[in-house]
Design an enzyme around this catalytic site. Structure first.
Site, PDB file in Angstrom:
ATOM      1  N   ARG A 106      19.938 -23.805  38.026  1.00  0.00           N
ATOM      2  CA  ARG A 106      18.613 -23.224  38.214  1.00  0.00           C
ATOM      3  C   ARG A 106      17.879 -23.946  39.347  1.00  0.00           C
ATOM      4  NH1 ARG A 106      15.606 -18.738  37.391  1.00  0.00           N
ATOM      5  NH2 ARG A 106      13.632 -19.064  36.313  1.00  0.00           N
ATOM      6  N   THR A 381      17.892  -9.839  40.046  1.00  0.00           N
ATOM      7  CA  THR A 381      18.748 -10.940  39.666  1.00  0.00           C
ATOM      8  C   THR A 381      20.080 -10.223  39.662  1.00  0.00           C
ATOM      9  OG1 THR A 381      17.037 -12.088  38.407  1.00  0.00           O
ATOM     10  CG2 THR A 381      19.264 -12.387  37.606  1.00  0.00           C
ATOM     11  N   ASN A 401      15.097 -14.344  42.167  1.00  0.00           N
ATOM     12  CA  ASN A 401      13.923 -13.870  41.432  1.00  0.00           C
ATOM     13  C   ASN A 401      13.584 -12.447  41.853  1.00  0.00           C
ATOM     14  OD1 ASN A 401      12.057 -13.914  39.456  1.00  0.00           O
ATOM     15  ND2 ASN A 401      10.466 -14.906  40.645  1.00  0.00           N
ATOM     16  N   SER A 453      14.689 -16.076  32.039  1.00  0.00           N
ATOM     17  CA  SER A 453      15.104 -15.163  30.967  1.00  0.00           C
ATOM     18  C   SER A 453      16.598 -14.862  31.044  1.00  0.00           C
ATOM     19  CB  SER A 453      14.346 -13.840  31.074  1.00  0.00           C
ATOM     20  OG  SER A 453      12.972 -14.047  30.873  1.00  0.00           O
TER      21      SER A 453
HETATM   22  N1  GLY Z   1      14.020 -14.858  37.847  1.00  0.00           N
HETATM   23  C1  GLY Z   1      14.292 -14.216  36.643  1.00  0.00           C
HETATM   24  C2  GLY Z   1      14.653 -15.168  35.555  1.00  0.00           C
HETATM   25  O1  GLY Z   1      15.130 -16.244  35.832  1.00  0.00           O
HETATM   26  O2  GLY Z   1      14.445 -14.860  34.418  1.00  0.00           O
END
Ligand code: GLY
Length: 570
Positions: A106, A381, A401, A453
């Site tokens: 991430r 995504t 994103n 998410s």
């Molecule tokens: N950018 C969407 C997520 O990580 O949930």
């Protein structure tokens, strides 16, 4: 400057298609979006070019991780709206022997990030600041993620996994009609944030079948091929990224890049009616939320009620309402916030949460001010699922994103930067681009990872691989994975039918059921409305790419027809 050429050179698509067609390895099913079954392996992704790259790696003796690395880099070229090297993601792995692991690559906030960096002097969020341009960018994690995955589990040589992406970037690939529309729609934004030109902007409108060549990106990929981490997080690529930050008043520094690390994390594991669900822990909210949702509905006879019947929808919506409320309050980067994971997943807690549910009327979500749900904004995504010949499986969700991220393309290095900073609670209590409300747990702090998410998931049945699943879709990711799993386990859908089934979504705030056109019949909508559930129609929900292992040991692909997605097996 990079140039876009039409009908020049030979695209890798054509080369690989011809080779594969002669080899007969896809049984004449090339290019079809269907649930044909294959024995030796499967790749399902958002792009036919990328799926072809993955299957080719499997055929050459690569394992699922090798294919995942090659697909990730290929998607950065052929699916620039979400495939990336300038973003981040999560990977869930299950070996053929049953070893499970998850990798967190991430993005994270830069060291110079601060809690109120997107607020105006009156303390109100300045929405565009966390969405577009240089300040919206988190430290990219994808390259570190791929290096870590390959070091731990890869079999083929690193350089060989980069080669297909380099060829696609150098020689170009044919864009789809959907990509032409998107690139035309975003032309002004690209020009605004990239005044010195970019391969993604053409002097005329893009047309389906135009060839997109990205030579700067090809050079960057060559450096990553030759130097691994050092090819991206230091050296010329890092210099270009830092120069780009300086040009656009971004805050990422050389220290941010040098200190980035992908992290192996213990998977979240839950049980649903004997199926073992292996999924992503925080900083994704997806895994905890998915297990909570499954546990909430487990005691009820969904199968008997039927797919998208009023009782099924009411129950799933009430579960979603409660789970998204938990998400807003309790979830954030576990390295910065003590996530009460055990409590959130305990049977007693789930029982208590569902105890207040009343069949006669909707439970109002109105204890804090409602957010606004900007459905017009893309939820970009991308997800891919892979199984290799030995039965190793990998489920990867990766993101910039928003569609094309921050719209900033690193000058001289040719890759898009994410706008992942918007996944933080820019102002705790205020909604982000997906209308999600977050709390202190997800407030901005230097070097912290923003809550996600993304829900890459692998499911076992009787100790054997059963399903590999995931999707893009912002806040709808969790509910889309939830429904796809339920469609297979409860409603006996095959993989493609489970992916095709129309979806609905509720996320606590705003207190509304969003549904795809035709997801619920008019009588069901009337019944739900009479109980106090607002129902609104919206565009496509999710873009699931999944694989199901049948009881006879074949792999069934489910490639989402809401996009240009492809499942290819052999
Ligand atoms: N950018 C969407 C997520 O990580 O949930």
């Amino acid at each position: 400057m990079q140039k876009v050429i039409k009908d020049k050179g030979i695209s890798l698509t054509i080369v690989l298609s011809v080779i594969l067609a002669f080899a007969g390895c896809v049984g004449g099913q090339l290019g079809q979006n269907n649930s044909n079954e294959y024995r030796k392996g499967m790749v399902v992704s958002a792009s036919e070019d990328a799926s072809l790259v993955g299957i080719d790696i499997l055929k050459k003796g690569g394992n699922a991780i090798d294919a995942a690395v090659a697909v990730q880099f290929a998607l950065a070229v052929v699916y620039p709206n979400a495939g990336n090297i300038g973003g981040g993601g999560f990977l869930v792995y299950r070996s053929a022997e049953g070893e499970v692991n998850t990798l967190d690559f991430r993005e994270k906030a830069g060291f110079r990030a601060s809690r109120d960096m997107y607020l105006d002097p009156d303390g109100n969020p300045v929405i565009d600041k966390s969405l577009f341009g240089h300040l919206a960018v988190g430290v990219p994690g994808s390259v570190a993620g791929m290096v870590a995955a390959h070091q731990k589990y890869g079999k083929l040589k690193w350089g060989d996994l980069l080669e297909p992406a380099i060829v696609l970037a150098k020689s170009g690939f044919k864009i789809t009609a959907r990509q032409a529309r998107e690139l035309n729609g975003l032309k002004e934004r690209f020009i605004t944030y990239n005044p010195n030109g970019t391969a993604l902007v053409k002097d005329r409108e893009w047309l389906e079948g135009d060839i997109l060549v990205q030579s700067e990106l090809a050079n960057t990929l060559e450096l990553i091929r030759d130097k691994g981490m050092a090819g991206f997080y230091s050296g010329p690529v890092a210099d270009s990224l830092l120069a780009e930050m300086k040009r656009g008043k971004g805050i990422l520094s050389a220290d941010d890049l040098k200190s980035y690390k992908a992290i192996w994390r213990k998977p979240i594991i839950g049980d649903y009616k004997g199926f073992k669900v292996i999924t992503m822990p925080p900083p994704s909210s997806g895994g905890i939320a998915l297990i909570q949702l499954l546990k909430c509905v487990e005691p009820y006879p969904l199968k008997q009620w039927g797919l998208n019947s009023d009782s099924t929808v009411q129950l799933m919506v009430e579960a979603e309402r409660r789970v998204y409320a938990d998400r807003a309050t309790h979830l954030g980067d576990p390295d910065f916030y003590d996530v009460p994971q055990e409590q959130l997943l305990s049977n007693a807690y789930i029982e208590e949460r569902m105890a207040g549910f009343n069949w006669a009327h909707a439970t109002p979500s109105a204890n804090i001010k409602a957010g606004t749900f900007k459905v017009a904004e893309h939820e970009e995504t991308t997800h891919f699922s892979i199984v290799d010949k030995a039965g190793n499986a990998v489920s990867v969700t990766t993101t910039l994103n928003g569609s094309y991220g921050s719209a900033v393309i690193v000058k001289g290095a040719g890759f898009l930067l994410n706008n992942e900073m918007d996944d933080f609670s820019v102002k705790p209590g205020s909604p982000n681009m997906y209308g999600l409300v977050g709390g202190e747990a997800n407030a901005i702090m230097p070097a912290k990872r923003m809550l996600s998410s993304m829900t890459p998931t692998i499911i076992e049945k009787n100790g054997e691989l059963f399903m590999v699943v995931g999707t893009p879709g912002g806040s709808t990711i969790i509910t889309s994975v939830f429904q796809t799993v339920i469609n297979v386990i409860e409603f006996d859908k095959n993989m493609q039918a489970a992916v095709d089934a129309k979806k609905f979504h509720h996320q606590w705030l705003p207190d509304t059921i969003y549904m795809e056109k035709g997801a619920l019949d008019s009588l069901t909508v009337v019944k739900l409305k009479s109980k106090g559930y607002p129902v609104l129609e919206r565009g496509a929900i999710g873009r699931v790419d999944a694989i199901l292992k049948t009881r006879w040991g074949y792999y069934q692909g489910g490639a989402d027809r809401r996009g240009d997605d492809k499942s290819i097996g052999w």
